[in-house]
Design an enzyme around this catalytic site. Structure first.
Site, mmCIF file in Angstrom:
data_model
loop_
_atom_site.group_PDB
_atom_site.id
_atom_site.type_symbol
_atom_site.label_atom_id
_atom_site.label_comp_id
_atom_site.label_asym_id
_atom_site.label_seq_id
_atom_site.Cartn_x
_atom_site.Cartn_y
_atom_site.Cartn_z
ATOM 1 N N GLU A 124 0.838 -1.193 0.000
ATOM 2 C CA GLU A 124 0.000 0.000 0.000
ATOM 3 C C GLU A 124 0.876 1.248 0.000
ATOM 4 O O GLU A 124 1.952 1.260 0.596
ATOM 5 C CB GLU A 124 -0.934 -0.015 1.221
ATOM 6 N N ASN A 158 -4.049 5.702 15.869
ATOM 7 C CA ASN A 158 -5.124 5.390 14.921
ATOM 8 C C ASN A 158 -5.604 3.976 15.210
ATOM 9 O O ASN A 158 -4.860 3.024 14.992
ATOM 10 C CB ASN A 158 -4.604 5.487 13.485
ATOM 11 N N CYS A 163 -1.268 6.553 9.671
ATOM 12 C CA CYS A 163 -0.114 5.846 10.237
ATOM 13 C C CYS A 163 -0.549 4.580 10.950
ATOM 14 O O CYS A 163 -1.443 4.606 11.790
ATOM 15 C CB CYS A 163 0.585 6.707 11.280
ATOM 16 N N GLY A 206 6.336 -1.706 6.509
ATOM 17 C CA GLY A 206 7.699 -2.211 6.547
ATOM 18 C C GLY A 206 8.662 -1.405 7.387
ATOM 19 O O GLY A 206 8.389 -0.266 7.770
ATOM 20 N N GLU A 207 9.796 -2.031 7.699
ATOM 21 C CA GLU A 207 10.860 -1.385 8.458
ATOM 22 C C GLU A 207 12.031 -1.120 7.502
ATOM 23 O O GLU A 207 12.747 -2.050 7.101
ATOM 24 C CB GLU A 207 11.293 -2.295 9.626
ATOM 25 N N SER A 250 10.831 6.342 15.470
ATOM 26 C CA SER A 250 9.553 6.109 16.144
ATOM 27 C C SER A 250 9.848 5.700 17.580
ATOM 28 O O SER A 250 10.095 4.535 17.869
ATOM 29 C CB SER A 250 8.760 5.024 15.405
ATOM 30 N N LEU A 251 9.853 6.691 18.463
ATOM 31 C CA LEU A 251 10.284 6.450 19.843
ATOM 32 C C LEU A 251 9.133 5.840 20.653
ATOM 33 O O LEU A 251 9.280 4.784 21.251
ATOM 34 C CB LEU A 251 10.771 7.773 20.453
ATOM 35 N N SER A 304 11.828 6.556 8.000
ATOM 36 C CA SER A 304 11.320 6.382 9.358
ATOM 37 C C SER A 304 11.647 4.980 9.869
ATOM 38 O O SER A 304 11.458 3.994 9.159
ATOM 39 C CB SER A 304 9.799 6.583 9.358
HETATM 40 N N1 SAH Z 1 8.711 0.874 10.522
HETATM 41 C C1 SAH Z 1 8.819 2.284 10.376
HETATM 42 C C2 SAH Z 1 7.850 2.902 9.373
HETATM 43 C C3 SAH Z 1 6.435 2.406 9.380
HETATM 44 S S1 SAH Z 1 5.416 2.931 10.738
HETATM 45 C C4 SAH Z 1 8.669 2.947 11.722
HETATM 46 O O1 SAH Z 1 8.351 2.282 12.699
HETATM 47 O O2 SAH Z 1 8.924 4.147 11.812
HETATM 48 C C5 SAH Z 1 5.222 4.650 10.480
HETATM 49 C C6 SAH Z 1 4.803 5.428 11.723
HETATM 50 O O3 SAH Z 1 3.482 5.064 12.115
HETATM 51 C C7 SAH Z 1 5.689 5.170 12.936
HETATM 52 O O4 SAH Z 1 6.054 6.397 13.532
HETATM 53 C C8 SAH Z 1 4.791 4.370 13.874
HETATM 54 O O5 SAH Z 1 5.140 4.564 15.214
HETATM 55 C C9 SAH Z 1 3.431 4.945 13.510
HETATM 56 N N2 SAH Z 1 2.318 4.053 13.863
HETATM 57 C C10 SAH Z 1 2.278 2.718 13.785
HETATM 58 N N3 SAH Z 1 1.068 2.261 14.162
HETATM 59 C C11 SAH Z 1 0.318 3.347 14.473
HETATM 60 C C12 SAH Z 1 -1.032 3.541 14.887
HETATM 61 N N4 SAH Z 1 -1.859 2.496 15.056
HETATM 62 N N5 SAH Z 1 -1.467 4.783 15.105
HETATM 63 C C13 SAH Z 1 -0.653 5.841 14.891
HETATM 64 N N6 SAH Z 1 0.620 5.734 14.470
HETATM 65 C C14 SAH Z 1 1.107 4.498 14.262
#
Ligand code: SAH
Length: 357
Positions: free
Chosen positions: A106, A306, A349, A175-176, A229-230, A207
């Site tokens: 996606e 979300n 996100c 993905g990571e 993503s802390l 990210s």
């Molecule tokens: N793996 C990478 C990129 C994908 S996630 C990462 O972790 O950064 C992208 C962003 O979405 C990250 O900052 C993650 O913390 C956030 N995220 C993941 N699940 C979420 C959710 N259910 N609600 C809001 N943000 C979310």
């Protein structure tokens, strides 16, 4: 001979497996195959102006002599792809579902006043198991090739309304990125290339969920900004939601960013912090966050969770989010609240989970 498919599909698939990807071919290599830089530019112009984006290379294109084009067709192919669905949210966000050589991914287009953003997937599924992310629930399918990441940008930019061109790219889809770093760095290089697509280096952000070896390498070798993503302010809390924190704790992650800052890389460090009610949304968390980021020139993005089906986590009420922001801000750290985009089509996100339109 494969009798299950029309011959052209089967031969296309074979070609895609054995040849270079046109969307990941450096301009210099393109010029070598075509015998001139001018023709290489012509091919890029063609690629970035085709609507819809082609799924195979046509017999001829304007501006490139037949012999050169034939050589290119023999040596390269477009990634094998097809659009599975396109969903439009009321705020203009578009979620694309695509099949790329059998893997589903996606991609999200997020319109904004002058520069819109394309959110690109780096893997089909994800290799990490964050307890708050819908992608984790689908597991890991496969790594995406750089050309398949560039293709996502190509498709989204081709449909962007003229007044909101797609000029930002964030590797924040499925993905990571640090688990597929060679391909991600190659995709970033292609996206930066002049004359096209020429996304500015200051407009690309990768990210990460905090995969330290990848972060260190990206900071030394890669281009673009970094988002970490802390999501928590203590290792215990972070580990409960992001199991890999056991290997790479908060202090080590932030030290890697500080080291890059000392080197004077000029990068931005975005610290993503998803807020969950009763989990990490207290004023003590906000104060700890300020302490953790001491001396780091970071921009905090607060993302109210979300929600998605089957997951018990909830976002805090807006007043709690605002209060958290105020505490971080008064600690001298830049802090914005990221409003969810395209939530009703599960494009926000953490909501990308291969649900069909
Ligand atoms: N793996 C990478 C990129 C994908 S996630 C990462 O972790 O950064 C992208 C962003 O979405 C990250 O900052 C993650 O913390 C956030 N995220 C993941 N699940 C979420 C959710 N259910 N609600 C809001 N943000 C979310």
């Amino acid at each position: 001979m494969d009798h299950d498919y029309p011959r052209s599909r089967a031969s296309q698939a074979r070609q895609a497996m054995t040849t270079l990807s046109l969307t990941d071919l450096p301009l210099a290599a393109l010029g070598e195959i075509l015998g001139s830089r001018t023709r290489a530019h012509a091919v890029r112009r063609w690629l970035y102006s085709c609507i819809p984006v082609p799924t195979y290379l046509p017999d001829r294109i304007d501006g490139v002599a037949a012999a050169g084009w034939e050589r290119l067709r023999a040596a390269t192919a477009l990634p094998q792809w097809r659009l599975l669905g396109r969903q439009l949210a009321v705020d203009g966000t578009v979620k694309y579902s695509m099949d790329v050589a059998g893997a589903t991914i996606e991609t999200v287009f997020i319109p904004a006043a002058a520069r819109s953003t394309v959110c690109v997937s780096s893997q089909s599924g994800c290799s990490r198991s964050c307890g708050f992310c819908a992608t984790a629930t689908v597991g890991f399918h496969r790594q995406l090739k750089a050309g398949e990441m560039v293709l996502q940008y190509l498709v989204a930019q081709s449909e962007a309304p003229a007044h909101v061109p797609a000029r930002n790219v964030v590797f924040m889809g499925m993905g990571e990125p640090m688990d597929n770093l060679d391909e991600v760095m190659s995709a970033v290089d292609r996206l930066l290339e002049p004359p096209l697509p020429r996304v500015g280096a200051g407009h690309i952000t990768v990210s990460t969920a905090g995969v330290l070896p990848g972060i260190k390498r990206f900071l030394r070798e890669g281009r673009g900004h970094l988002a970490l993503s802390l999501n928590a302010t203590t290792d215990a809390a972070r580990e409960a939601l992001m199991p890999h924190n056991r290997n790479w704790p908060i202090g080590d992650l932030l030290e890697a960013l500080r080291e890059d800052q000392r080197r004077g890389s000029g990068r931005y460090y975005f610290v993503e912090y998803v807020l969950w009610e009763g989990v990490n949304d207290s004023e003590a968390d906000a104060r700890r966050l300020v302490t953790l980021l001491d001396g780091l020139d970071a921009h905090v993005n607060l993302i109210p969770h979300n929600p998605f089906e089957g997951n018990p986590l909830r976002p805090p009420p807006p007043s709690v989010v605002s209060r958290f922001q105020a505490v971080v801000h008064s600690g001298g750290v830049r802090c914005l609240i990221r409003q969810p985009r395209g939530q009703e089509i599960a494009a926000a996100c953490g909501q990308l989970a291969l649900r069909r339109a």
